[in-house]
Design an enzyme around this catalytic site. Structure first.
Site, PDB file in Angstrom:
ATOM      1  N   GLY A 177       2.708   4.557  -6.200  1.00 15.49           N
ATOM      2  CA  GLY A 177       3.909   5.136  -6.302  1.00 15.49           C
ATOM      3  C   GLY A 177       4.776   4.696  -5.152  1.00 15.49           C
ATOM      4  N   CYS A 411      21.522   4.103   2.651  1.00 19.84           N
ATOM      5  CA  CYS A 411      21.272   2.947   3.850  1.00 19.84           C
ATOM      6  C   CYS A 411      21.369   3.760   5.243  1.00 19.84           C
ATOM      7  CB  CYS A 411      22.666   2.016   3.502  1.00 19.84           C
ATOM      8  SG  CYS A 411      24.348   2.936   4.380  1.00 19.84           S
TER       9      CYS A 411
HETATM   10  P1  NAD Z   1      -0.936   5.610  -4.784  1.00 20.99           P
HETATM   11  O1  NAD Z   1      -2.141   6.453  -4.678  1.00 20.99           O
HETATM   12  O2  NAD Z   1      -0.111   5.692  -5.767  1.00 20.99           O
HETATM   13  O3  NAD Z   1      -1.249   4.082  -4.614  1.00 20.99           O
HETATM   14  C1  NAD Z   1      -2.348   3.469  -3.886  1.00 20.99           C
HETATM   15  C2  NAD Z   1      -2.780   2.115  -4.472  1.00 20.99           C
HETATM   16  O4  NAD Z   1      -4.166   1.495  -3.700  1.00 20.99           O
HETATM   17  C3  NAD Z   1      -3.296   2.069  -6.017  1.00 20.99           C
HETATM   18  O5  NAD Z   1      -2.534   1.269  -6.957  1.00 20.99           O
HETATM   19  C4  NAD Z   1      -4.798   1.837  -5.854  1.00 20.99           C
HETATM   20  O6  NAD Z   1      -5.267   1.172  -7.202  1.00 20.99           O
HETATM   21  C5  NAD Z   1      -4.604   0.932  -4.695  1.00 20.99           C
HETATM   22  N1  NAD Z   1      -6.241   0.773  -3.932  1.00 20.99           N
HETATM   23  C6  NAD Z   1      -6.731   1.791  -3.584  1.00 20.99           C
HETATM   24  N2  NAD Z   1      -7.883   1.141  -2.913  1.00 20.99           N
HETATM   25  C7  NAD Z   1      -7.621  -0.315  -2.884  1.00 20.99           C
HETATM   26  C8  NAD Z   1      -8.447  -1.365  -2.175  1.00 20.99           C
HETATM   27  N3  NAD Z   1      -9.411  -1.168  -1.527  1.00 20.99           N
HETATM   28  N4  NAD Z   1      -7.913  -2.710  -2.289  1.00 20.99           N
HETATM   29  C9  NAD Z   1      -6.789  -2.700  -3.007  1.00 20.99           C
HETATM   30  N5  NAD Z   1      -5.983  -1.720  -3.581  1.00 20.99           N
HETATM   31  C10 NAD Z   1      -6.542  -0.386  -3.688  1.00 20.99           C
HETATM   32  O7  NAD Z   1      -0.325   6.030  -3.346  1.00 20.99           O
HETATM   33  P2  NAD Z   1       1.171   5.786  -2.901  1.00 20.99           P
HETATM   34  O8  NAD Z   1       2.024   6.592  -3.084  1.00 20.99           O
HETATM   35  O9  NAD Z   1       1.662   4.241  -3.220  1.00 20.99           O
HETATM   36  O10 NAD Z   1       1.044   5.681  -1.163  1.00 20.99           O
HETATM   37  C11 NAD Z   1       0.039   4.978  -0.373  1.00 20.99           C
HETATM   38  C12 NAD Z   1      -0.031   5.613   0.903  1.00 20.99           C
HETATM   39  O11 NAD Z   1       0.961   5.274   1.497  1.00 20.99           O
HETATM   40  C13 NAD Z   1      -0.785   6.831   0.959  1.00 20.99           C
HETATM   41  O12 NAD Z   1      -1.903   7.001   1.597  1.00 20.99           O
HETATM   42  C14 NAD Z   1       0.616   7.462   1.496  1.00 20.99           C
HETATM   43  O13 NAD Z   1       0.375   8.887   2.024  1.00 20.99           O
HETATM   44  C15 NAD Z   1       1.319   6.455   2.242  1.00 20.99           C
HETATM   45  N6  NAD Z   1       2.415   6.664   2.441  1.00 20.99           N
HETATM   46  C16 NAD Z   1       3.350   6.291   3.575  1.00 20.99           C
HETATM   47  C17 NAD Z   1       4.612   6.332   3.657  1.00 20.99           C
HETATM   48  C18 NAD Z   1       5.455   6.035   4.842  1.00 20.99           C
HETATM   49  O14 NAD Z   1       6.561   6.568   5.294  1.00 20.99           O
HETATM   50  N7  NAD Z   1       5.069   4.866   5.460  1.00 20.99           N
HETATM   51  C19 NAD Z   1       5.562   6.939   2.393  1.00 20.99           C
HETATM   52  C20 NAD Z   1       4.804   7.313   1.441  1.00 20.99           C
HETATM   53  C21 NAD Z   1       3.464   7.245   1.481  1.00 20.99           C
END
Ligand code: NAD
Length: 557
Positions: A177, A411
């Site tokens: 997501g 932005c």
């Molecule tokens: P999500 O669960 O929608 O997507 C995670 C993806 O990782 C999935 O497509 C899954 O198949 C893949 N995955 C899992 N294990 C894997 C592995 N070992 N190797 C390869 N792919 C693997 O989650 P999201 O909404 O995309 O969020 C991802 C992470 O980022 C979360 O932990 C979230 O809390 C964090 N996040 C950070 C910020 C930020 O400000 N930096 C913002 C939002 C989310």
């Protein structure tokens, strides 16, 4: 709006156009933005009032939603509506330039500030999870995360590659997501991007949505395509089906060192988020159902291996950073002592921006007319012609970002520039060049509006990471300055008890009163970011405060 007490008969959508259904544009703006948050194009699960971010809601329940709509429609121009965790609880006579709505969501007294207490109170119908912009009515769909990721990559480019990422290789994992914004953000900066995900369907979804260019199932093939693009100076994103804990060690064996390296797998959840390596996705799903303890053990071990590979690539010169998913903590639990040698993205790339009050500034056209946003895009380019990343963002956003619900733009702008743009937008509304008022707000993830020790305030110079006075002062300052609505929340982004944050929205309706409000609020709000970082001892903030003439009573620490 056709709705019944238990829910909508037909989907909720904000009214468009110039006709008021409230007694002023401030109230009308709050009404339209509440409804826009629940628009099916915008919200993840609108029927449950869930906007985004797990269970982040816009109103506590449908009766509360209807009551808020009713109250906003009858609210006078010198009254203020009070919202307690998504429920309207009172209307007080205040004054004309005070906020029309004050919102407090998900706040609990410190000792009780955890998910258990929250869920207990939620079951009793007393509280609601407001996330950041869900319960404060200024969410604008996925444009926000694309731009935040773009800004992070662009800042990394400025710090390490002379501001030019063309021909550079960014490697990350996780195309879900939020992580699915990475390929688009990377190519928008001009870079090439390799995104590893175990789930081919996730990559395919990003390709269908126009966020990722190509898919590959084989590392040498993916690298060959990326190398060809890099040689030609062409931006390209490739999603590689694979497990990060297997693919990254293979990159090391092949002697490939990315320029930028990070991760967006759902590492924060070892059971339902991260997928262990050395097995197929189908095998992993079966194991998860059969033996959750064994799954978690393997998942933690894989995260250890994943971070060891990140550390090895970092040692070979890859600029490596954690992207807010708690991967470092899991690896440390798995025995990788040096996991925190990888820096977090906020201290590395975002904090220097926060020091000058720069953060995710956004605005929405209440008319519903995309032309109004395109006019503001031109205005941004007219006002800030020297800001090349900003120009590139606006150009690409126009071409690649589809509007969801009311047309919006985001932005990153800093202290001084926010007020300049807000006042200029107000003039375009006054002259009729923009057809209806524009709502101006921001994410709670901003310079002076959040305390979150594992994310926005990680590793503050003076150790003040957990001090929540700053977001509270931010909300008070914006209330005093006359924002249209102001909110105080707990738990957004990282969960109940882990963050305190504040939001503000101010309406540009083309009047003199709006101009005064905009000038004040768009100065106090980023000003808080500068003050917070001056107090923590950041030289950039201190120098900026001096140049910008921001008064700091005890500057010399
Ligand atoms: P999500 O669960 O929608 O997507 C995670 C993806 O990782 C999935 O497509 C899954 O198949 C893949 N995955 C899992 N294990 C894997 C592995 N070992 N190797 C390869 N792919 C693997 O989650 P999201 O909404 O995309 O969020 C991802 C992470 O980022 C979360 O932990 C979230 O809390 C964090 N996040 C950070 C910020 C930020 O400000 N930096 C913002 C939002 C989310």
């Amino acid at each position: 709006l056709e709705t019944k007490p238990h829910g909508p008969v037909k989907p909720v959508r904000a009214p468009h156009g110039t006709a008021l259904s409230c007694k002023g544009w401030q109230q009308e703006a709050a009404l339209r933005m509440l409804m826009n948050n629940l628009d099916p194009e915008v919200a993840e699960r609108p029927e449950e009032l869930v906007v985004y971010g797990g269970t982040g809601k816009a109103a506590r329940d449908w009766p509360s939603f209807h009551a808020i709509v009713r109250e906003l429609r009858s609210l006078e121009n010198d009254e203020t509506l009070l919202i307690q965790s998504g429920k309207p609880v009172g209307v007080l006579r205040t004054q004309e330039s005070a906020p029309r709505v004050l919102i407090a969501n998900s706040n609990l007294v410190g000792k009780w500030s955890n998910w258990d207490c929250f869920h207990d109170l939620e079951r009793k119908g007393l509280i609601m999870y407001g996330q950041m912009t869900a319960g404060s009515w200024i969410y604008i769909g996925s444009q926000g995360i694309v731009q935040g990721t773009y800004e992070t990559f662009a800042e990394a480019g400025r710090q390490h590659f002379g501001g030019n990422l063309e021909g550079r290789l960014i490697v990350s994992a996780g195309m879900g997501g939020m992580g699915g914004a990475q390929p688009l953000a990377a190519t928008m900066t001009g870079a090439c991007f390799l995104g590893i995900d175990v789930d081919a369907a996730r990559i395919e979804k990003r390709i269908t949505g126009g966020y990722c260019d190509e898919i590959s199932r084989d590392l040498p093939d993916a690298l060959a395509r990326l190398n060809a693009a890099r040689t030609n100076g062409r931006a390209l994103s490739v999603g590689l089906v694979g497990n990060a804990a297997d693919v990254l060690p293979e990159l090391i064996e092949r002697g490939v060192v990315p320029d930028l390296l990070t991760d967006q797998t759902s590492a924060h959840d070892p059971l339902n988020g991260y997928v262990p390596n050395r097995m197929t996705l189908a095998e992993a799903i079966r194991l998860r159902e059969r033996d959750s303890a064994e799954y978690t053990r393997l998942s933690m071990a894989a995260m250890g291996r994943h971070v060891e590979a990140l550390l090895a690539l970092q040692a070979r010169g890859a600029v490596t950073f954690d992207y807010g998913n708690n991967l470092r903590t899991q690896a440390k639990l798995a025995g990788v002592e040096r996991a925190f040698d990888i820096p977090g993205f906020v201290p590395e790339y975002i904090r220097p921006l926060f020091c000058v009050g720069r953060g995710p500034f956004r605005w929405v056209a209440l008319s519903g007319n995309p032309q109004d946003i395109y006019r503001t895009d031109r205005l941004v380019l007219e006002l800030f012609p020297e800001d090349l990343p900003l120009r590139r963002w606006i150009d690409l956003a126009q071409r690649k970002i589809h509007f969801q619900g009311l047309p919006a733009r985001i932005c990153w702008l800093g202290y001084g520039d926010r007020a300049k743009l807000g006042l200029a937008i107000n003039e375009l509304v006054r002259s009729g060049e923009i057809s209806a008022p524009i709502v101006i707000g921001r994410d709670h993830l901003d310079a002076g509006s959040v305390a979150s020790p594992y994310r926005e305030t990680e590793g503050m110079l003076d150790g003040s990471d957990a001090i929540a006075d700053w977001p509270l002062l931010n909300a008070l300052a914006n209330t005093a300055a006359g924002a249209s609505w102001v909110s105080i929340h707990n738990g957004g982004g990282v969960g109940i008890g882990y963050s305190q944050h504040a939001g503000m929205v101010v309406v540009a309706d083309g009047t003199d009163q709006a101009a005064r409000r905009l000038q004040r609020v768009l100065t106090t709000d980023p000003g808080m970011g500068v003050l917070r970082h001056v107090d923590a001892g950041y030289a950039i903030a201190e120098n900026f405060a001096g140049t910008a003439g921001i008064h700091v009573p005890m500057r010399n620490r």
